[in-house]
Design a protein around this motif. Structure first.
Motif, PDB file in Angstrom:
ATOM      1  N   ASN A  11       0.795  -1.235   0.000  1.00 16.58           N
ATOM      2  CA  ASN A  11       0.000   0.000   0.000  1.00 16.58           C
ATOM      3  C   ASN A  11       0.827   1.284   0.000  1.00 16.58           C
ATOM      4  O   ASN A  11       0.343   2.328   0.437  1.00 16.58           O
ATOM      5  N   SER A  12       2.053   1.220  -0.483  1.00 12.35           N
ATOM      6  CA  SER A  12       2.894   2.420  -0.672  1.00 12.35           C
ATOM      7  C   SER A  12       2.990   3.278   0.590  1.00 12.35           C
ATOM      8  O   SER A  12       2.937   4.506   0.542  1.00 12.35           O
ATOM      9  N   VAL A  13       3.131   2.628   1.725  1.00 10.87           N
ATOM     10  CA  VAL A  13       3.228   3.340   3.003  1.00 10.87           C
ATOM     11  C   VAL A  13       4.579   4.040   3.106  1.00 10.87           C
ATOM     12  O   VAL A  13       5.614   3.454   2.772  1.00 10.87           O
ATOM     13  N   PRO A  14       4.604   5.316   3.560  1.00  7.99           N
ATOM     14  CA  PRO A  14       5.883   6.010   3.751  1.00  7.99           C
ATOM     15  C   PRO A  14       6.767   5.290   4.776  1.00  7.99           C
ATOM     16  O   PRO A  14       6.297   4.884   5.839  1.00  7.99           O
ATOM     17  N   LEU A  15       8.044   5.148   4.437  1.00  8.78           N
ATOM     18  CA  LEU A  15       9.014   4.481   5.308  1.00  8.78           C
ATOM     19  C   LEU A  15      10.186   5.413   5.547  1.00  8.78           C
ATOM     20  O   LEU A  15      10.799   5.900   4.594  1.00  8.78           O
ATOM     21  N   THR A  16      10.505   5.658   6.818  1.00 11.04           N
ATOM     22  CA  THR A  16      11.615   6.538   7.174  1.00 11.04           C
ATOM     23  C   THR A  16      12.714   5.723   7.835  1.00 11.04           C
ATOM     24  O   THR A  16      12.449   4.939   8.759  1.00 11.04           O
ATOM     25  N   PRO A  51     -13.022  -4.041  11.290  1.00  7.36           N
ATOM     26  CA  PRO A  51     -14.263  -3.252  11.342  1.00  7.36           C
ATOM     27  C   PRO A  51     -14.052  -1.805  11.754  1.00  7.36           C
ATOM     28  O   PRO A  51     -14.883  -0.944  11.424  1.00  7.36           O
ATOM     29  N   ASP A  52     -12.968  -1.489  12.471  1.00  9.86           N
ATOM     30  CA  ASP A  52     -12.718  -0.106  12.900  1.00  9.86           C
ATOM     31  C   ASP A  52     -11.951   0.693  11.850  1.00  9.86           C
ATOM     32  O   ASP A  52     -11.670   1.877  12.057  1.00  9.86           O
ATOM     33  N   GLY A  53     -11.609   0.051  10.754  1.00 11.54           N
ATOM     34  CA  GLY A  53     -10.944   0.777   9.677  1.00 11.54           C
ATOM     35  C   GLY A  53      -9.528   1.212   9.995  1.00 11.54           C
ATOM     36  O   GLY A  53      -9.057   2.239   9.475  1.00 11.54           O
ATOM     37  N   TYR A  54      -8.817   0.461  10.844  1.00  6.36           N
ATOM     38  CA  TYR A  54      -7.432   0.815  11.137  1.00  6.36           C
ATOM     39  C   TYR A  54      -6.608   0.766   9.849  1.00  6.36           C
ATOM     40  O   TYR A  54      -6.785  -0.111   8.998  1.00  6.36           O
ATOM     41  N   ARG A  55      -5.682   1.748   9.728  1.00  3.52           N
ATOM     42  CA  ARG A  55      -4.883   1.847   8.522  1.00  3.52           C
ATOM     43  C   ARG A  55      -3.435   2.163   8.894  1.00  3.52           C
ATOM     44  O   ARG A  55      -3.175   3.016   9.752  1.00  3.52           O
ATOM     45  N   LEU A  56      -2.527   1.466   8.262  1.00  9.44           N
ATOM     46  CA  LEU A  56      -1.107   1.746   8.456  1.00  9.44           C
ATOM     47  C   LEU A  56      -0.756   2.988   7.655  1.00  9.44           C
ATOM     48  O   LEU A  56      -0.847   3.000   6.423  1.00  9.44           O
ATOM     49  N   GLN A  57      -0.346   4.059   8.359  1.00  6.85           N
ATOM     50  CA  GLN A  57      -0.110   5.340   7.708  1.00  6.85           C
ATOM     51  C   GLN A  57       1.364   5.630   7.449  1.00  6.85           C
ATOM     52  O   GLN A  57       1.700   6.340   6.498  1.00  6.85           O
ATOM     53  N   ALA A  58       2.243   5.107   8.300  1.00 10.85           N
ATOM     54  CA  ALA A  58       3.674   5.382   8.131  1.00 10.85           C
ATOM     55  C   ALA A  58       4.470   4.445   9.029  1.00 10.85           C
ATOM     56  O   ALA A  58       3.926   3.849   9.971  1.00 10.85           O
ATOM     57  N   ASN A  78       8.768   1.752  14.475  1.00  8.03           N
ATOM     58  CA  ASN A  78       7.537   2.328  15.008  1.00  8.03           C
ATOM     59  C   ASN A  78       6.546   2.458  13.864  1.00  8.03           C
ATOM     60  O   ASN A  78       6.834   3.090  12.844  1.00  8.03           O
ATOM     61  N   ALA A  79       5.388   1.835  14.011  1.00  9.69           N
ATOM     62  CA  ALA A  79       4.346   1.866  12.986  1.00  9.69           C
ATOM     63  C   ALA A  79       3.227   2.802  13.433  1.00  9.69           C
ATOM     64  O   ALA A  79       2.761   2.726  14.574  1.00  9.69           O
ATOM     65  N   VAL A  80       2.824   3.696  12.545  1.00 10.70           N
ATOM     66  CA  VAL A  80       1.717   4.610  12.831  1.00 10.70           C
ATOM     67  C   VAL A  80       0.450   4.010  12.240  1.00 10.70           C
ATOM     68  O   VAL A  80       0.293   3.921  11.018  1.00 10.70           O
ATOM     69  N   VAL A  81      -0.448   3.561  13.125  1.00 10.21           N
ATOM     70  CA  VAL A  81      -1.707   2.939  12.705  1.00 10.21           C
ATOM     71  C   VAL A  81      -2.855   3.687  13.377  1.00 10.21           C
ATOM     72  O   VAL A  81      -2.913   3.778  14.603  1.00 10.21           O
ATOM     73  N   ALA A  93       5.189   0.376  18.615  1.00 13.22           N
ATOM     74  CA  ALA A  93       6.549  -0.159  18.740  1.00 13.22           C
ATOM     75  C   ALA A  93       6.550  -1.647  18.407  1.00 13.22           C
ATOM     76  O   ALA A  93       5.777  -2.425  18.977  1.00 13.22           O
ATOM     77  N   VAL A  94       7.413  -2.052  17.475  1.00 11.98           N
ATOM     78  CA  VAL A  94       7.469  -3.436  17.016  1.00 11.98           C
ATOM     79  C   VAL A  94       8.921  -3.893  16.951  1.00 11.98           C
ATOM     80  O   VAL A  94       9.770  -3.202  16.381  1.00 11.98           O
ATOM     81  N   LEU A  95       9.211  -5.032  17.554  1.00 12.76           N
ATOM     82  CA  LEU A  95      10.528  -5.655  17.461  1.00 12.76           C
ATOM     83  C   LEU A  95      10.404  -6.894  16.586  1.00 12.76           C
ATOM     84  O   LEU A  95       9.691  -7.833  16.921  1.00 12.76           O
ATOM     85  N   LEU A  96      11.109  -6.867  15.455  1.00 13.03           N
ATOM     86  CA  LEU A  96      11.053  -7.972  14.502  1.00 13.03           C
ATOM     87  C   LEU A  96      12.265  -8.868  14.661  1.00 13.03           C
ATOM     88  O   LEU A  96      13.407  -8.395  14.581  1.00 13.03           O
TER      89      LEU A  96
END
Length: 291
Positions: A11-16, A51-58, A78-81, A93-96
């Motif tokens: 989904n072409s999410v901005p990545l910094t 159902p809440d329409g959460y979206r990954l924004q950045a 850090n994912a902005v959802v 905050a996500v540790l992969l």
């Protein structure tokens, strides 16, 4: 500081990626743990599951740990959802680190009842746990072994000192999932806190990596649990106590501890051991253990 975008499939999410972090976008996209996580997240955020329409924004990478000079071990980001109204955000905050295996090694003295089982625990230093002697079942990250099964067999050999045929391994996670009444009508595993992770290499394209999340509030790690039963002469139990194992060239110094299987739940603070113990008990009660 460099900001790009993920491919269209994500989904072409901005990545910094901050300039002080030694990581390229190509390296991140090739990191198996990231590929698995972003694929599952993208699927989970689809309308029918969300159902809440959460979206990954950045997303922003906050740290990277390498094994040696090149191989990526862990990635922190850090994912902005946010929800559809942009009024609520989720902790990001996500540790992969990717998938792992946990193995429940059991000893059975010959010519005794089948439920006369002894569990082998390893005692080893665990600095994040602030201890130099954590009692736990053998476990390890899925790395170059090619599959969960071969990784489990390798961990047994390294930490317990038993060379065991892969066919003797019992996949507790897979057995527990089969026929679960908690799965939704499509068979989706998310409904019971399980996930079907994307394989981490082309050679695993047809393998399902079913397992349990170790700490879903922070880690992507999915643990698949195996067990095996090793037959020994009754007089051979004592030599297993205090036995020294581990790979010295990897800085491992592991001592073995033997406990009655029925007492395992009260002899360790290792959640991996408790999960494996609980899976074995549940499967046994339902008569679904191949032992």
């Amino acid at each position: 500081m460099a900001t790009t975008t993920l491919p269209d499939m994500y989904n072409s999410v901005p990545l910094t990626i901050p300039s002080h972090i030694r990581l390229t976008q190509d390296e991140l996209l090739a990191f198996p743990a990231f590929k698995s996580w972003i694929s599952r997240l993208t699927s989970s955020l689809q309308a029918e599951n969300n159902p809440d329409g959460y979206r990954l924004q950045a997303m922003e990478v906050t740290n990277v740990v390498r094994f040696g000079s090149t191989k990526i071990g862990f990635v922190m980001l850090n994912a902005v959802v946010r929800d559809a109204d942009n009024g609520m955000s989720l902790p990001g905050a996500v540790l992969l680190r990717g998938p792992s295996v946990g193995i429940l090694p059991l000893l059975h003295p010959k010519n005794t009842p089948k439920d006369n089982l002894w569990a082998i625990l390893t005692l080893q230093p665990r600095l994040p746990g602030a201890t130099v002697s954590m009692a736990e079942i053998p476990a390890g990250m899925l790395d170059d072994h090619g599959s969960f099964v071969s990784a489990a067999a390798k961990e047994i050999e390294e930490e317990v000192g038993i060379v065991i045929s892969e066919v003797k391994l019992i996949n507790l996670s897979e057995l527990a999932l089969e026929g679960s009444s908690l799965l939704d009508k499509t068979g989706a595993k998310e409904s019971v806190g399980l996930a079907n992770a994307v394989p981490t290499g082309a050679e695993q394209a047809n393998q399902k990596l079913d397992g349990l999340f170790s700490s879903a509030g922070l880690l992507d790690e999915i643990l698949t649990y195996h067990a095996f039963v090793h037959e020994v002469e009754e007089g051979e139990l004592n030599p297993w106590k205090g036995r020294l194992t581990g790979l010295r060239d990897k800085g491992e110094r592991i001592t073995l501890k033997l406990v009655k299987f029925d007492d395992l739940w009260k002899t360790t603070r290792d959640t991996k051991a408790l999960c494996a113990w609980g899976l074995w008990k549940g499967l046994k009660e339902e008569g679904r253990l191949p032992y």
